[in-house]
Design a protein around this motif. Structure first.
Motif, PDB file in Angstrom:
ATOM      1  N   PRO A   9      41.979  32.605 -10.214  1.00  2.00           N
ATOM      2  CA  PRO A   9      42.395  31.273 -10.654  1.00  2.00           C
ATOM      3  C   PRO A   9      41.649  30.840 -11.906  1.00  2.00           C
ATOM      4  O   PRO A   9      40.531  31.284 -12.167  1.00  2.00           O
ATOM      5  CB  PRO A   9      42.040  30.375  -9.470  1.00  2.00           C
ATOM      6  N   ARG A  43      39.389  15.780  -5.694  1.00  2.00           N
ATOM      7  CA  ARG A  43      40.438  14.758  -5.888  1.00  2.00           C
ATOM      8  C   ARG A  43      39.820  13.414  -6.243  1.00  2.00           C
ATOM      9  O   ARG A  43      40.367  12.667  -7.043  1.00  2.00           O
ATOM     10  CB  ARG A  43      41.327  14.648  -4.651  1.00  2.00           C
ATOM     11  N   HIS A  47      40.781  15.503  -9.997  1.00  2.00           N
ATOM     12  CA  HIS A  47      41.287  16.879 -10.116  1.00  2.00           C
ATOM     13  C   HIS A  47      42.154  17.190  -8.897  1.00  2.00           C
ATOM     14  O   HIS A  47      41.655  17.217  -7.774  1.00  2.00           O
ATOM     15  CB  HIS A  47      40.127  17.877 -10.201  1.00  2.00           C
ATOM     16  N   THR A  48      43.435  17.409  -9.128  1.00  3.82           N
ATOM     17  CA  THR A  48      44.360  17.602  -8.007  1.00  3.82           C
ATOM     18  C   THR A  48      44.833  19.038  -7.840  1.00  3.82           C
ATOM     19  O   THR A  48      45.513  19.345  -6.876  1.00  3.82           O
ATOM     20  CB  THR A  48      45.584  16.688  -8.173  1.00  3.82           C
ATOM     21  N   GLU A  49      44.491  19.929  -8.760  1.00  4.18           N
ATOM     22  CA  GLU A  49      44.921  21.322  -8.652  1.00  4.18           C
ATOM     23  C   GLU A  49      44.015  22.092  -7.687  1.00  4.18           C
ATOM     24  O   GLU A  49      42.868  21.711  -7.469  1.00  4.18           O
ATOM     25  CB  GLU A  49      44.878  21.988 -10.030  1.00  4.18           C
ATOM     26  N   ALA A  50      44.535  23.168  -7.148  1.00  7.57           N
ATOM     27  CA  ALA A  50      43.739  24.016  -6.255  1.00  7.57           C
ATOM     28  C   ALA A  50      42.556  24.609  -7.018  1.00  7.57           C
ATOM     29  O   ALA A  50      42.680  24.972  -8.183  1.00  7.57           O
ATOM     30  CB  ALA A  50      44.605  25.129  -5.686  1.00  7.57           C
TER      31      ALA A  50
END
Length: 95
Positions: A9, A43, A47-50
């Motif tokens: 990632p 979050r 930051h909301t992405e994995a």
């Protein structure tokens, strides 16, 4: 174009990595929240992405604020780069 499912990632945005380390160095309530749910703590920083690497391994302890401070540049660089299999926030020594 297809996405490589085996690719590690992407790292955190620099602003998020800085905010995360700032809070982990100075805010015990945030440290406790991060230990319970890294995704929820991220979050709370917007930051909301994995971010699968931004978690502790089972049984690992979060590095102390002093340990984070001492390794700040290294941690920030690792968090913003492509992530590897191990999480850099876990400390192998107890405190």
């Amino acid at each position: 174009m297809s996405q490589d499912n085996n690719a590690p990632p992407a790292g955190l945005p620099p602003r998020v990595a800085k905010a995360l380390l700032d809070k982990l160095e100075s805010d015990q309530a945030f440290r406790d929240a991060f230990t319970q749910s890294p995704a929820q703590a991220l979050r709370s920083l917007g930051h909301t992405e994995a971010a699968p690497c931004i978690a502790l391994k089972p049984g690992a302890k979060l590095a102390s604020p002093a340990e984070i401070r001492a390794q700040r540049a290294k941690l920030e660089a690792a968090m913003t780069a492509v992530q590897k299999a191990d999480c850099d926030l876990s400390s192998q020594s107890g405190h």
